[in-house]
Design a protein around this motif. Structure first.
Motif, PDB file in Angstrom:
ATOM      1  N   LEU A 220       0.821  -1.215   0.000  1.00 18.64           N
ATOM      2  CA  LEU A 220       0.000   0.000   0.000  1.00 18.64           C
ATOM      3  C   LEU A 220       0.853   1.263   0.000  1.00 18.64           C
ATOM      4  O   LEU A 220       0.427   2.294  -0.528  1.00 18.64           O
ATOM      5  N   ASP A 223       1.485   1.823  -3.525  1.00 18.43           N
ATOM      6  CA  ASP A 223       0.278   2.255  -4.241  1.00 18.43           C
ATOM      7  C   ASP A 223      -0.117   3.692  -3.916  1.00 18.43           C
ATOM      8  O   ASP A 223      -0.622   4.418  -4.781  1.00 18.43           O
ATOM      9  N   THR A 224       0.084   4.095  -2.652  1.00 20.41           N
ATOM     10  CA  THR A 224      -0.448   5.381  -2.200  1.00 20.41           C
ATOM     11  C   THR A 224       0.609   6.451  -1.974  1.00 20.41           C
ATOM     12  O   THR A 224       0.275   7.638  -1.916  1.00 20.41           O
ATOM     13  N   ALA A 264      -5.618  11.326   4.659  1.00 22.20           N
ATOM     14  CA  ALA A 264      -5.681  10.278   3.642  1.00 22.20           C
ATOM     15  C   ALA A 264      -6.979   9.490   3.764  1.00 22.20           C
ATOM     16  O   ALA A 264      -7.577   9.402   4.834  1.00 22.20           O
ATOM     17  N   LEU A 266      -8.486   5.669   2.703  1.00 21.31           N
ATOM     18  CA  LEU A 266      -8.209   4.345   2.168  1.00 21.31           C
ATOM     19  C   LEU A 266      -9.438   3.776   1.464  1.00 21.31           C
ATOM     20  O   LEU A 266     -10.584   4.079   1.830  1.00 21.31           O
ATOM     21  N   ASP A 270      -8.823  -1.926   0.911  1.00 19.21           N
ATOM     22  CA  ASP A 270      -7.497  -1.804   1.524  1.00 19.21           C
ATOM     23  C   ASP A 270      -7.598  -1.829   3.043  1.00 19.21           C
ATOM     24  O   ASP A 270      -6.728  -2.383   3.725  1.00 19.21           O
TER      25      ASP A 270
END
Length: 284
Positions: A220, A223-224, A264, A266, A270
């Motif tokens: 993650l 990905d982020t 953030a 999610l 996730d």
């Protein structure tokens, strides 16, 4: 339920781990920098550093009094450490609580404690006398609000039944590594009883980077672009009621990462992937 707290609270339990903050001026600089970031609530307890964490905070405020008007303090009592042959024990007694409030105010150099908590459920708690002590402190302006720490639902309900003042929060462990409360009804009890969850050890006591959870966090992160700290905070904040992390780290970089997690969001998949990795099994 509207939270009376900011999105992130900074804890003082580990102050002794930061020798660079050992002087009053250095600690005042650190406090001022956090206030400038919009972080105005600091978490204490009389047992942190055996009262020395509260005392150091108070000395920093005495060195820079103008900071006092910009911040809020949470503190706690009722744990008595073992010493001189006396076993560790709890003292949820009215007289002890009243004296502890006065002592914390003196050490912290504050005129009012924003939220005063009973630190641990005491099986010998004299709930009526504790409630009177808390009510007297609120009436005198020494404390603005009251709450509990590490209490289970029936434990906080018994104290609540003895006072007309609302218990506003329960400070209890909650993180990717300590997530049982999401499945046993404890979370829903907080929501139903209108207790805001202040989550201590929100980063899992430094154990995020172990096993399957570390692998999922790494994926993650790629990905982020978020750090493991930010992902852990974002995961926590998606929980109904938006528990407030009480961050134990005093490192400016770690605080910045936690702040990034607050902003953030999610994906639901996730969120569950992290829960599955933390538990080591699929959700039922």
């Amino acid at each position: 339920m509207t939270s009376p707290y900011p999105d992130l609270i900074l804890g003082f339990m580990r102050l002794s781990d930061y020798p660079e903050l050992a002087t009053s001026n250095a600690l005042a600089d650190w406090i001022e920098a956090r206030l400038d970031q919009g972080l105005d609530t600091f978490d204490h307890a009389d047992i942190y550093g055996d009262t020395q964490c509260e005392s150091a905070f108070g000395e920093a405020l005495r060195a820079r009094p103008a900071l006092r008007q910009r911040l809020r303090v949470i503190t706690k009592t009722d744990i008595v450490h073992a010493r001189d042959g006396v076993v560790k024990h709890y003292r949820a007694e009215g007289g002890y609580v009243a004296s502890a409030i006065d002592a914390s105010l003196q050490r912290l150099a504050m005129e009012q404690i924003d939220t005063f908590l009973i630190h641990r459920p005491d099986p010998l708690m004299d709930a009526a006398s504790v409630a009177r002590a808390l009510e007297d402190a609120v009436r005198a302006g020494k404390v603005a609000r009251i709450g509990v720490s590490n209490f289970l639902p029936e434990q906080w309900r018994w104290l609540q039944a003895n006072t007309e003042l609302p218990l506003v929060c329960n400070q209890s462990e909650l993180s990717l590594r300590a997530n049982a409360a999401l499945s046993d009804g404890t979370l829903e009890a907080h929501l139903r009883d209108n207790l805001h969850w202040l989550a201590w050890s929100p980063l899992g006591g430094g154990a995020l980077q172990e096993g399957a959870l570390a692998e999922t966090l790494k994926r993650l992160q790629e990905d982020t672009g978020l750090s493991a700290t930010a992902l852990a905070v974002a995961w926590l904040r998606m929980i109904p009621g938006q528990p407030t992390p009480v961050l134990g780290s005093m490192k400016p970089g770690r605080i910045e990462e936690a702040l990034a997690g607050l902003n953030a969001e999610l994906k639901r998949t996730d969120w569950f992937a992290l829960l599955e990795a933390a538990r080591g099994q699929e959700v039922p």
